[in-house]
Design a protein around this motif. Structure first.
Motif, PDB file in Angstrom:
ATOM      1  N   GLU A  97       0.826  -1.211   0.000  1.00 48.89           N
ATOM      2  CA  GLU A  97       0.000   0.000   0.000  1.00 48.89           C
ATOM      3  C   GLU A  97       0.868   1.273   0.000  1.00 48.89           C
ATOM      4  O   GLU A  97       0.544   2.242  -0.679  1.00 48.89           O
ATOM      5  CB  GLU A  97      -0.967   0.009   1.193  1.00 48.89           C
ATOM      6  N   LYS A 100       2.189   1.712  -3.484  1.00 48.22           N
ATOM      7  CA  LYS A 100       1.099   2.152  -4.359  1.00 48.22           C
ATOM      8  C   LYS A 100       0.837   3.655  -4.177  1.00 48.22           C
ATOM      9  O   LYS A 100       0.742   4.408  -5.150  1.00 48.22           O
ATOM     10  CB  LYS A 100      -0.165   1.343  -4.049  1.00 48.22           C
ATOM     11  N   GLU A 101       0.742   4.095  -2.932  1.00 47.31           N
ATOM     12  CA  GLU A 101       0.506   5.513  -2.655  1.00 47.31           C
ATOM     13  C   GLU A 101       1.693   6.370  -3.099  1.00 47.31           C
ATOM     14  O   GLU A 101       1.512   7.492  -3.578  1.00 47.31           O
ATOM     15  CB  GLU A 101       0.213   5.721  -1.172  1.00 47.31           C
ATOM     16  N   GLU A 103       3.619   5.767  -5.658  1.00 45.53           N
ATOM     17  CA  GLU A 103       3.451   5.883  -7.109  1.00 45.53           C
ATOM     18  C   GLU A 103       2.359   6.903  -7.452  1.00 45.53           C
ATOM     19  O   GLU A 103       2.518   7.690  -8.380  1.00 45.53           O
ATOM     20  CB  GLU A 103       3.085   4.515  -7.709  1.00 45.53           C
ATOM     21  N   GLU A 104       1.268   6.889  -6.694  1.00 44.62           N
ATOM     22  CA  GLU A 104       0.173   7.834  -6.943  1.00 44.62           C
ATOM     23  C   GLU A 104       0.606   9.276  -6.748  1.00 44.62           C
ATOM     24  O   GLU A 104       0.019  10.190  -7.327  1.00 44.62           O
ATOM     25  CB  GLU A 104      -1.023   7.503  -6.041  1.00 44.62           C
ATOM     26  N   GLN A 105       1.644   9.497  -5.947  1.00 43.05           N
ATOM     27  CA  GLN A 105       2.179  10.843  -5.717  1.00 43.05           C
ATOM     28  C   GLN A 105       3.272  11.212  -6.722  1.00 43.05           C
ATOM     29  O   GLN A 105       3.925  12.237  -6.576  1.00 43.05           O
ATOM     30  CB  GLN A 105       2.732  10.952  -4.291  1.00 43.05           C
ATOM     31  N   GLY A 106       3.492  10.364  -7.723  1.00 42.32           N
ATOM     32  CA  GLY A 106       4.465  10.669  -8.767  1.00 42.32           C
ATOM     33  C   GLY A 106       5.838  10.060  -8.547  1.00 42.32           C
ATOM     34  O   GLY A 106       6.756  10.304  -9.332  1.00 42.32           O
ATOM     35  N   SER A 109       8.250   3.278  -7.386  1.00 43.56           N
ATOM     36  CA  SER A 109       8.406   2.203  -6.402  1.00 43.56           C
ATOM     37  C   SER A 109       8.843   0.937  -7.110  1.00 43.56           C
ATOM     38  O   SER A 109       8.406   0.663  -8.228  1.00 43.56           O
ATOM     39  CB  SER A 109       7.076   1.930  -5.689  1.00 43.56           C
ATOM     40  N   ARG A 127       4.479  -1.730 -11.148  1.00 40.46           N
ATOM     41  CA  ARG A 127       3.387  -2.163 -12.029  1.00 40.46           C
ATOM     42  C   ARG A 127       3.445  -3.676 -12.272  1.00 40.46           C
ATOM     43  O   ARG A 127       2.420  -4.327 -12.401  1.00 40.46           O
ATOM     44  CB  ARG A 127       3.368  -1.371 -13.331  1.00 40.46           C
ATOM     45  N   SER A 130       2.228  -5.333  -9.060  1.00 41.77           N
ATOM     46  CA  SER A 130       0.775  -5.224  -8.914  1.00 41.77           C
ATOM     47  C   SER A 130       0.037  -6.256  -9.767  1.00 41.77           C
ATOM     48  O   SER A 130      -1.018  -6.742  -9.371  1.00 41.77           O
ATOM     49  CB  SER A 130       0.293  -3.806  -9.219  1.00 41.77           C
ATOM     50  N   ARG A 176       7.406   3.935 -19.012  1.00 45.48           N
ATOM     51  CA  ARG A 176       6.259   4.748 -18.560  1.00 45.48           C
ATOM     52  C   ARG A 176       5.934   5.836 -19.569  1.00 45.48           C
ATOM     53  O   ARG A 176       4.838   6.357 -19.589  1.00 45.48           O
ATOM     54  CB  ARG A 176       6.564   5.406 -17.222  1.00 45.48           C
TER      55      ARG A 176
END
Length: 177
Positions: A97, A100-101, A103-106, A109, A127, A130, A176
């Motif tokens: 988690e 994941k977070e 990565e969501e912040q740019g 990971s 990715r 996941s 990416r």
């Protein structure tokens, strides 16, 4: 309750390699990445040597390493595997988690996995991780096999204890877009 000496020195060789790599990168001004200490509370201390002989973990840690590589925030965890099958239980839910977070912040990971029986090192982008985690929901086994891994993300060792994970990061960023 997990205690410090119950986990022994699992992963210590890989962490030594990564610490050497991080120091090498720092000196070359390529990256600044630090090992994140796991918060512990000492239970027993050898007063003669002033060493902690038994402790418990205060809370779940996040990942092993956090830093920045050429203006890119990174976090990653180091894992060792003695066989060709990596059990996903080795990645704790709170670590997944956090990655994941992140990565969501740019940030970027990833895992660095040392397959000790082969002495191979693998850079696993979040990715890819996941995909393996999500397929468990479809009834797949809670693991992945060495044979499933992308050949492009195996890391070459050069200079003794240096694990050049920047090559994996570079490929990861290029894919990416």
């Amino acid at each position: 309750m997990a205690t410090w000496n119950s986990r022994g020195l699992r992963g210590s060789t890989l962490e030594e390699f990564i610490n050497s790599t991080n120091e090498f990168y720092r000196k070359k001004k390529l990256a600044l990445v630090q090992k994140i200490p796991t918060p512990i509370t000492p239970v027993e201390i050898d007063h003669d040597t002033r060493r902690i002989t038994k402790a418990y973990f205060e809370k779940d840690s996040t990942v092993d390493y956090i830093g920045v590589v050429q203006e890119v925030p990174v976090c990653f965890d180091a894992k060792e595997c003695k066989t060709d099958t990596f059990p996903l239980q080795n990645i704790h839910e709170h670590q997944y988690e956090f990655m994941k977070e992140f990565e969501e912040q740019g940030g970027v990971s990833f895992l660095i996995i040392h397959f000790t029986v082969r002495n191979d090192f693998y850079y696993m982008p979040f990715r890819e991780l996941s995909v393996y985690v999500e397929r468990v929901n479809d009834g797949h086994a809670k693991n992945f096999k060495y044979s499933e891994l992308n050949d492009d993300y195996f890391l070459k060792r050069k200079g003794g204890a240096i694990v050049h994970y920047l090559k994996g990061l570079e490929r990861d960023l290029n894919e990416r877009g």
